[in-house]
Design a protein around this motif. Structure first.
Motif, short mmCIF file in Angstrom:
data_model
loop_
_atom_site.label_atom_id
_atom_site.label_comp_id
_atom_site.label_asym_id
_atom_site.label_seq_id
_atom_site.Cartn_x
_atom_site.Cartn_y
_atom_site.Cartn_z
N ASP A 1 78.24 24.81 38.45
CA ASP A 1 78.87 26.07 38.08
C ASP A 1 79.32 26.76 39.37
O ASP A 1 78.47 27.24 40.14
CB ASP A 1 77.85 26.93 37.33
CG ASP A 1 78.40 28.31 37.04
OD1 ASP A 1 79.62 28.53 37.26
OD2 ASP A 1 77.62 29.17 36.60
N PRO A 2 80.64 26.82 39.61
CA PRO A 2 81.12 27.37 40.89
C PRO A 2 80.63 28.80 41.13
O PRO A 2 80.41 29.20 42.28
CB PRO A 2 82.65 27.36 40.75
CG PRO A 2 82.96 26.49 39.59
CD PRO A 2 81.74 26.42 38.72
N ALA A 3 80.41 29.56 40.05
CA ALA A 3 80.02 30.97 40.22
C ALA A 3 78.70 31.10 40.99
O ALA A 3 78.47 32.08 41.69
CB ALA A 3 79.90 31.63 38.85
N ARG A 4 77.85 30.09 40.86
CA ARG A 4 76.54 30.13 41.55
C ARG A 4 76.70 30.11 43.07
O ARG A 4 75.80 30.54 43.81
CB ARG A 4 75.74 28.91 41.10
CG ARG A 4 74.30 29.17 41.02
CD ARG A 4 73.39 28.02 40.71
NE ARG A 4 72.20 28.20 41.51
CZ ARG A 4 71.57 27.23 42.12
NH1 ARG A 4 71.98 25.99 42.01
NH2 ARG A 4 70.48 27.49 42.84
N TYR A 5 77.82 29.61 43.54
CA TYR A 5 77.99 29.43 44.99
C TYR A 5 79.01 30.40 45.59
O TYR A 5 79.26 30.37 46.79
CB TYR A 5 78.42 27.97 45.29
CG TYR A 5 77.42 26.99 44.71
CD1 TYR A 5 76.32 26.58 45.46
CD2 TYR A 5 77.54 26.53 43.39
CE1 TYR A 5 75.38 25.72 44.91
CE2 TYR A 5 76.60 25.67 42.84
CZ TYR A 5 75.52 25.28 43.61
OH TYR A 5 74.58 24.45 43.06
N ALA A 6 79.58 31.23 44.71
CA ALA A 6 80.64 32.14 45.19
C ALA A 6 80.07 33.55 45.35
O ALA A 6 79.07 33.90 44.71
CB ALA A 6 81.79 32.15 44.20
N ASN A 7 80.70 34.33 46.20
CA ASN A 7 80.35 35.75 46.37
C ASN A 7 78.86 35.99 46.60
O ASN A 7 78.24 36.81 45.93
CB ASN A 7 80.80 36.55 45.13
CG ASN A 7 82.28 36.34 44.85
OD1 ASN A 7 83.08 36.30 45.79
ND2 ASN A 7 82.64 36.16 43.60
N ILE A 8 78.29 35.25 47.51
CA ILE A 8 76.89 35.47 47.88
C ILE A 8 76.81 36.81 48.63
O ILE A 8 77.57 37.04 49.57
CB ILE A 8 76.38 34.33 48.80
CG1 ILE A 8 76.60 32.96 48.14
CG2 ILE A 8 74.93 34.54 49.20
CD1 ILE A 8 75.84 32.70 46.89
N PRO A 9 75.91 37.71 48.21
CA PRO A 9 75.87 39.04 48.84
C PRO A 9 75.62 38.94 50.35
O PRO A 9 74.76 38.18 50.80
CB PRO A 9 74.69 39.73 48.16
CG PRO A 9 74.36 38.92 46.96
CD PRO A 9 74.94 37.56 47.15
N ALA A 10 76.39 39.74 51.11
CA ALA A 10 76.27 39.72 52.57
C ALA A 10 74.84 40.03 53.02
O ALA A 10 74.35 39.47 54.00
CB ALA A 10 77.25 40.72 53.17
N GLU A 11 74.14 40.90 52.27
CA GLU A 11 72.76 41.25 52.67
C GLU A 11 71.84 40.04 52.60
O GLU A 11 70.94 39.88 53.43
CB GLU A 11 72.14 42.33 51.78
CG GLU A 11 72.98 43.56 51.51
CD GLU A 11 73.95 43.35 50.36
OE1 GLU A 11 73.49 43.32 49.21
OE2 GLU A 11 75.17 43.20 50.61
N ALA A 12 72.07 39.17 51.58
CA ALA A 12 71.21 37.99 51.45
C ALA A 12 71.41 37.06 52.65
O ALA A 12 70.45 36.52 53.20
CB ALA A 12 71.53 37.26 50.14
N SER B 1 69.69 35.23 58.26
CA SER B 1 70.01 35.16 59.70
C SER B 1 68.98 35.92 60.52
O SER B 1 68.55 35.45 61.57
CB SER B 1 71.39 35.75 59.97
OG SER B 1 72.33 35.00 59.25
N SER B 2 68.55 37.10 60.04
CA SER B 2 67.62 37.82 60.91
C SER B 2 66.26 37.12 60.92
O SER B 2 65.56 37.15 61.93
CB SER B 2 67.51 39.30 60.54
OG SER B 2 67.11 39.40 59.22
N GLU B 3 65.89 36.44 59.83
CA GLU B 3 64.61 35.73 59.84
C GLU B 3 64.67 34.45 60.69
O GLU B 3 63.76 34.15 61.44
CB GLU B 3 64.21 35.38 58.40
CG GLU B 3 62.85 34.69 58.33
CD GLU B 3 62.42 34.32 56.92
OE1 GLU B 3 63.14 34.65 55.95
OE2 GLU B 3 61.36 33.68 56.79
N TRP B 4 65.79 33.71 60.55
CA TRP B 4 65.81 32.35 61.12
C TRP B 4 66.73 32.20 62.33
O TRP B 4 66.70 31.19 63.01
CB TRP B 4 66.26 31.34 60.05
CG TRP B 4 65.22 31.17 58.99
CD1 TRP B 4 65.15 31.80 57.79
CD2 TRP B 4 64.07 30.32 59.06
NE1 TRP B 4 64.05 31.40 57.09
CE2 TRP B 4 63.36 30.49 57.85
CE3 TRP B 4 63.56 29.43 60.02
CZ2 TRP B 4 62.18 29.81 57.58
CZ3 TRP B 4 62.39 28.74 59.75
CH2 TRP B 4 61.71 28.94 58.54
#
Ligand code: UDP
Ligand code: GLC
Length: 380
Positions: A175-186, A191-194
């Motif tokens: 389902d393409p929707a699962r991979y699109a528009n991932i929230p920038a905060e997530a 990035s800040s953790e890893w």
């Protein structure tokens, strides 16, 4: 009723595929040989699931098992097969997912006598199976009504191994929707953790197993000091998978936090969005390779091993690069090229997304599978 049978409660690619197929059909029931996170996922999706545990040495038979281990498993099997055939008798069609389910299902069907579909997720050859297991798999597959192969490569290998049952090629669907528009905060939180130093990120996704070749990426990482390498996944199945995971830790240790092991994760789309490149480097041909399609839907360039299913997924030079399996230097060259060129990454990511949406749509796959199953289905 459609009865789906799978050996494991673990979440491998074949199980994620089954979860999508079973939840896309109105009359599904799933029977597993052990409990675990896969059973939980099916329950979450409201698919009725029953565990019919496989005990003792029968539970420990692997794809590489020799004749002695196979013989030792026989005594524990009788009760299991009897219970399985009782469940199968109630079904209009039985869908056997992967090799162990096939072997048990074909044996139980000597009594149950239902229409059978076998979803073949593996390349049936000596790289993936012991001689004894391959012979048993092929004999059992000759007793089903239809083989579904997850790629043309798998269908071809089945023919080469002497398979004569009719085959339909059905890729995994997404389902393409699962991979699109991932929230920038997530993405920022990963990035800040890893990635506090904000280095470019190269990731590999998939269970840890020797033939999945994570060591090839770690060796390439030595040549690319400017990037961070993330290994996402866990050993799921055998003792050798666990031994290999420990070897990887040792191999990566001199590179400190530049090589990171994240374990099994359920937030794959976020971790893909937080990567610059996704690598696949299985040393034996990959039958299909779900992670490649997921990376393309995430808009990422993919560098994959040039064999098996990935050749049908990645378009060389357009959505990514194909490099010879096990070849560390060529992989490192491809990584350097893609890391150095932001416009190329963007272009390949976009082309990958379009190609994956076109060719691997979940709704199309569900429709195709339902048509195949309806054709075979016979009222119990
Ligand atoms: N996967 C996951 N969490 C992880 C690692 C992998 O959910 O930590 C998923 C991944 O997104 C993919 C599947 O596991 O959908 C692996 O499928 P693939 O076909 O790539 O390989 P398999 O393990 O089935 O051989
Ligand atoms: C198997 C294969 C993998 C494939 C998956 C789903 O686990 O190893 O290549 O993508 O099944 O079909």
């Amino acid at each position: 009723m459609t009865l789906f049978v799978d050996q494991t409660g673990q979440l491998g690619g074949a199980e994620l595929c089954l979860a999508d197929v079973a939840s896309g059909r109105a009359d599904s029931r799933v029977l597993l040989f052990s409990d675990g996170p896969f059973a939980d996922l099916l329950r979450e999706r409201n698919v009725p699931v029953e565990i019919l545990p496989l005990k003792g040495s029968a539970a420990r038979v692997t794809k590489q098992a020799g004749p002695a281990a196979l013989l030792a498993s026989v005594p524990g099997l009788t009760a299991h097969l009897a219970a399985l055939s009782r469940r199968m008798k109630e079904a209009d069609v039985v869908y056997l997912n992967t090799a162990k389910a096939l072997v048990h299902g074909a044996a139980a069907n000597l009594i149950a006598r239902r229409p059978l579909v076998f979803h073949l997720h593996d390349l049936p050859n000596r790289e993936h199976f012991s001689r004894a297991n391959l012979a048993i798999l092929m004999a059992a597959a000759s007793r089903v009504d239809l083989v579904i192969a997850n790629s043309q490569a798998v269908a071809d290998e089945y023919g080469k191994a002497g398979g004569r049952t009719s085959v339909a090629v059905v890729p995994n669907g997404f389902d393409p929707a699962r991979y699109a528009n991932i929230p920038a905060e997530a993405i920022a939180s990963v990035s800040s953790e890893w990635n506090p130093h904000r280095r470019p990120v190269v990731s590999i996704f998939g269970r840890i197993a020797r033939w999945k070749g994570q060591h090839v990426l770690i060796e390439a990482a030595r040549q690319i000091p400017e990037a961070t390498f993330r290994i996402i996944g866990e050993p799921l199945f055998t003792d050798d998978d666990r031994a290999y995971a420990r070897e990887l830790q040792t191999l990566a240790q001199p590179m400190g936090d530049r090589v990171q092991f994240l374990g099994f994760r359920t937030d794959i789309p976020v971790l893909m969005a937080a990567s610059d490149i996704v690598v696949h480097c299985s040393t034996a041909p990959e039958p299909f390779g779900r992670v490649l399609v997921e990376a393309m839907l995430s808009g990422k360039p993919v560098i994959a091993a040039d064999a098996g299913g990935p050749r049908e997924i990645v378009k060389e030079g357009v959505t990514g690069f194909l490099t010879p399996p096990g070849d560390v230097n060529t992989l490192a060259d491809a990584l350097r090229k893609v890391l150095a060129d932001a416009a190329l990454r963007e272009r390949m990511g976009q082309a990958g997304r379009e190609r994956a949406e076109r060719r691997f749509s979940l709704s199309a796959v569900r429709q195709k599978t339902n048509t195949l199953l309806d054709r075979l289905s016979r009222k119990a």
